[in-house]
Design a protein around this motif. Sequence first.
Motif, short mmCIF file in Angstrom:
data_model
loop_
_atom_site.label_atom_id
_atom_site.label_comp_id
_atom_site.label_asym_id
_atom_site.label_seq_id
_atom_site.Cartn_x
_atom_site.Cartn_y
_atom_site.Cartn_z
N LEU A 185 -28.60 12.13 15.38
CA LEU A 185 -29.11 10.78 15.61
C LEU A 185 -30.25 10.39 14.67
N VAL A 186 -30.86 11.38 14.03
CA VAL A 186 -32.03 11.15 13.18
C VAL A 186 -31.83 11.87 11.85
N THR A 187 -32.29 11.23 10.78
CA THR A 187 -32.27 11.84 9.46
C THR A 187 -33.71 12.06 9.00
N THR A 188 -33.87 12.94 8.03
CA THR A 188 -35.20 13.18 7.47
C THR A 188 -35.11 13.12 5.96
N ARG A 189 -36.24 12.75 5.36
CA ARG A 189 -36.36 12.81 3.91
C ARG A 189 -37.82 13.01 3.56
N ARG A 190 -38.02 13.70 2.48
CA ARG A 190 -39.39 13.96 2.02
C ARG A 190 -39.87 12.78 1.19
N ALA A 191 -41.07 12.33 1.48
CA ALA A 191 -41.73 11.27 0.71
C ALA A 191 -43.12 11.79 0.36
N GLY A 192 -43.24 12.35 -0.83
CA GLY A 192 -44.52 12.97 -1.20
C GLY A 192 -44.74 14.20 -0.37
N ARG A 193 -45.86 14.24 0.34
CA ARG A 193 -46.19 15.40 1.17
C ARG A 193 -45.77 15.25 2.62
N GLU A 194 -45.19 14.12 2.97
CA GLU A 194 -44.82 13.92 4.37
C GLU A 194 -43.31 13.82 4.54
N MET A 195 -42.88 14.08 5.76
CA MET A 195 -41.48 13.91 6.12
C MET A 195 -41.34 12.56 6.83
N ARG A 196 -40.32 11.82 6.44
CA ARG A 196 -40.04 10.54 7.09
C ARG A 196 -38.79 10.69 7.93
N TYR A 197 -38.83 10.15 9.12
CA TYR A 197 -37.72 10.24 10.06
C TYR A 197 -37.15 8.85 10.27
N ALA A 198 -35.82 8.78 10.32
CA ALA A 198 -35.14 7.51 10.51
C ALA A 198 -33.93 7.71 11.41
N VAL A 199 -33.53 6.64 12.05
CA VAL A 199 -32.32 6.65 12.87
C VAL A 199 -31.11 6.76 11.95
N ASP A 200 -30.15 7.57 12.34
CA ASP A 200 -28.86 7.60 11.64
C ASP A 200 -28.01 6.51 12.28
N TYR A 201 -27.95 5.38 11.61
CA TYR A 201 -27.27 4.23 12.19
C TYR A 201 -25.76 4.40 12.26
N THR A 202 -25.18 5.21 11.39
CA THR A 202 -23.74 5.46 11.47
C THR A 202 -23.41 6.17 12.77
N ALA A 203 -24.18 7.20 13.10
CA ALA A 203 -23.96 7.93 14.35
C ALA A 203 -24.24 7.05 15.56
N THR A 204 -25.31 6.27 15.49
CA THR A 204 -25.68 5.41 16.60
C THR A 204 -24.62 4.36 16.86
N HIS A 205 -24.16 3.70 15.81
CA HIS A 205 -23.11 2.69 15.98
C HIS A 205 -21.81 3.34 16.43
N GLY A 206 -21.55 4.56 15.96
CA GLY A 206 -20.36 5.29 16.40
C GLY A 206 -20.40 5.59 17.89
N LEU A 207 -21.57 5.94 18.40
CA LEU A 207 -21.71 6.21 19.83
C LEU A 207 -21.47 4.94 20.64
N VAL A 208 -22.08 3.86 20.23
CA VAL A 208 -21.89 2.59 20.95
C VAL A 208 -20.41 2.19 20.92
N ALA A 209 -19.78 2.32 19.76
CA ALA A 209 -18.37 1.98 19.65
C ALA A 209 -17.52 2.85 20.57
N TYR A 210 -17.84 4.14 20.64
CA TYR A 210 -17.11 5.04 21.53
C TYR A 210 -17.27 4.62 22.99
N LEU A 211 -18.49 4.26 23.36
CA LEU A 211 -18.76 3.88 24.75
C LEU A 211 -18.01 2.62 25.18
N ILE A 212 -17.79 1.71 24.25
CA ILE A 212 -17.16 0.44 24.63
C ILE A 212 -15.77 0.24 24.02
N GLU A 213 -15.16 1.32 23.49
CA GLU A 213 -13.90 1.15 22.78
C GLU A 213 -12.78 0.59 23.65
#
Length: 118
Positions: free
Chosen positions: A61-89
């Motif tokens: 559900l979450v991805t990470t990437r390095r930006a300088g000395r810190e890690m940035r976390y973001a939602v994996d929207y493909t997985a999130t939209h896939g879950l919603v689509a599965y729930l209401i298919e």
Amino acid sequence: MNQQQAVTLLCALGNDTRLNVFRYLTRFGPDGVAAKQVAEAIGVAPNSLSFHLKDLKHAGLVTTRRAGREMRYAVDYTATHGLVAYLIEHCCEDAPEGCPPACRPQGQCCSSDANDSK
């Protein structure tokens, strides 16, 4: 997405802290945010946050990437939209009148034009 994948994602979100983290991350889109900012915003100790971010990342559900000395976390929207689509298919597939407007997704990130075409 299959049922086991959906269960994995739902289990990851089935914790107050992880759900709060996930919902907070959605505010920043695919660019994400530094873990320190997440910890401060939701009031979680950094070591506890790391545990929860690891679970969300492991579930996909979450991805990470390095930006300088810190890690940035973001939602994996493909997985999130896939879950919603599965729930209401199967939404309204047995309703004689089809899917009424109340059943159509109306997410804040989607334009009304996109929703009107569904």
